[in-house]
Design an enzyme around this catalytic site. Structure first.
Site, PDB file in Angstrom:
ATOM      1  CD  GLN A 350     -24.777 -93.405 -15.133  1.00  0.00           C
ATOM      2  OE1 GLN A 350     -23.721 -94.031 -15.229  1.00  0.00           O
ATOM      3  NE2 GLN A 350     -25.953 -93.999 -15.061  1.00  0.00           N
ATOM      4  CD  GLU A 351     -28.106 -88.013 -16.964  1.00  0.00           C
ATOM      5  OE1 GLU A 351     -28.864 -88.589 -17.767  1.00  0.00           O
ATOM      6  OE2 GLU A 351     -28.454 -87.731 -15.806  1.00  0.00           O
TER       7      GLU A 351
END
Length: 493
Positions: A350-351
């Site tokens: 996600q990051e």
């Protein structure tokens, strides 16, 4: 534990608030006093009574000047575009219904407002029956089971087939009997599940091995499942034929078997509470000139079901390869800090999409997108180095849990979820949202459907989407790990 894919209740609260403000005296010039209530608290207090349970028919909705539309958050039926504007088939149909109704009422500025309430698909019918919404606007197939629970409008689309879809490495399928003994991924509360169960009964009667129906989380939309099929994480699933054709354009590895039909000639319709006969009649009247086959219907369907603009999402092609490369590091530091390593790697995806070269405008570095100051505080070395970056990210999550949630009366899964929310929004804001959740009768120690709901109202989409995405990637990486014969636990969804 259940997870809404994205419960964007902020839109609902904001729209209700706008209605109330429009009906109130203009006091824009009044200076705030020290005793004035907090604007966020005031918004929630104003919105909650209107977004809570209410039962009645169209006459009451007109008096309340609102119709609450339950929608699933998906890239075809209801979503936010890059500018934050609401879009999707459900949105456009119900916006047109709002105009249709208000034109008939002829009340000028005293309009009846349609308010969209995004919920997970497994909650659509329960929330409708519980008075938390007035209409379900989704690709809801009319089935005998559902007809015993809700009142359907006239169909907005007919002649829909449920077809088999397969991944690139799946064994060939020529007939439905070839599915005997296979595993099919499916949402338990879907019409697809009913169709597969019917086929399983046929297999049992004929002495064939039943299919194994692996449950998809309730917040997954068909598009989410099809992405996993195309990536080779799942061999088989079921989709409505029009959705399968749309996603086939976006996912070249997706195999659509239009000759393997699980349900033929299905109808899609809006659903209302069984006692909302007036609303059903009005929806039926609206659909005469707005269903599939009309000018409005054809233009709207073409916009979302023939154009892949809204469903394409870049950056996933190398996900499985990166997972394989980094799995050992995430497992090592997950074990060291007593964290679910699959959730950590999902957070890394996600990051940064697991890209150590990624840099944010704020200067965050690498896979776990840590700021240099945070990385230095973790004391594990230079976070521009891949292993140190993952190590620092795991240590930071553990520090967050120990610092803010060690003594909280919540299970370990929720401690991790709250730490992820704090990673994104900051621990102070999460603490305030937990207090607000308790104040309004929600559980401050459960993220999904509780504090998450407050987050959506108070700070909007970002943190809700952040945690939701991580959980979605967690499911995907769990499937990858299964293919690689890694035994891992799952946070139940």
């Amino acid at each position: 534990m259940t997870l809404p894919w994205t419960v964007l209740r902020l839109f609902c609260a904001a729209l209700v608030f706008a209605v109330l403000v429009a009906c109130s005296p203009d006091d824009e010039g009044a200076a705030p006093q020290p005793s004035d209530p907090d604007p966020v608290d005031e918004l929630i207090e104003l919105a909650d009574p209107l977004l809570g349970r209410w039962s009645g028919d169209l006459e009451g909705m007109i008096e309340r000047r609102q119709i609450r539309v339950l929608v699933p958050y998906s890239r075809t039926f209801y979503f936010l575009d890059e500018r934050g504007s609401q879009r999707g088939l459900s949105f456009e149909f119900m916006e047109a219904f709002e105009d249709f109704l208000n034109e008939q009422l002829g009340r000028g500025h005293q309009r009846v407002n349609v308010i969209f309430v995004p919920v997970t698909r497994d909650r659509l019918i329960p929330w409708l029956r519980d008075g938390r919404g007035d209409v379900i606007a989704a690709n809801l197939t009319v089935t005998p089971t559902r007809q015993r629970q809700v009142l359907f409008s006239e169909p907005w689309s007919r002649g829909i087939d449920e077809v088999l879809v397969s991944g690139p490495s799946a064994e060939p399928v020529e007939t439905t009997d070839d599915l005997a003994g296979r595993t099919v991924y499916v949402r338990p509360h879907s019409s697809y599940f009913e169709s597969l169960e019917r086929l399983n009964r046929s297999f049992s009667q004929r002495g064939l091995e039943r299919m194994r129906l692996e449950p998809a989380p309730g917040h997954f939309e068909t598009g989410d499942v099809l992405e996993m099929v195309a990536a080779g994480l799942i061999d088989h699933a079921v989709a409505d034929d029009y959705l399968a054709r749309l996603w086939e354009q976006a996912l070249p590895d997706l195999q659509v078997h239009e000759n393997i039909v699980l349900r033929q000639g299905a109808e899609m319709a809006f659903a209302v509470h069984p006692e909302s006969q007036q609303l059903k009649v009005k929806l039926d009247e609206f659909l005469r000139n707005h269903r599939a086959g009309t000018l409005f219907g054809n233009v709207t369907f073409r916009r979302y079901l023939e154009n892949t603009r809204w469903v394409l999402e870049e950056g996933r092609d190398e996900a499985v390869a990166r997972f394989a490369e980094l799995a050992d590091l995430f497992r090592e530091y997950g074990d060291e800090y007593d964290l679910d390593w699959l959730m950590l790697i999902a957070q890394g995806y996600q990051e940064s999409r697991l890209d150590q070269s990624a840099r944010s405008p704020a200067g965050a570095i690498g896979v776990m997108q840590l700021l240099p100051t945070t990385g230095a505080e973790m004391g594990v070395g230079d976070i521009t180095e891949l292993e140190n970056n993952i190590h620092a990210g795991a240590r930071y999550v553990r520090w967050m849990i120990d610092r803010y949630y060690a003594d909280a009366p919540m299970d370990e899964d929720n401690k991790l979820l709250f730490a992820l929310a704090s990673y994104n929004a900051g621990p102070r804001r999460v603490r305030e949202m937990r207090r607000e959740a308790e104040r309004v009768g929600l559980d401050p120690n459960i993220w999904f459907d509780n504090v998450e709901t407050i987050a959506a109202r108070v700070i909007g989409r970002e943190t809700v989407q952040y945690v939701s995405n991580i959980y979605k990637y967690y499911i995907a990486f769990r499937l990858v790990s299964r293919q690689q014969r890694l035994e891992v636990p799952i946070i139940e969804g």
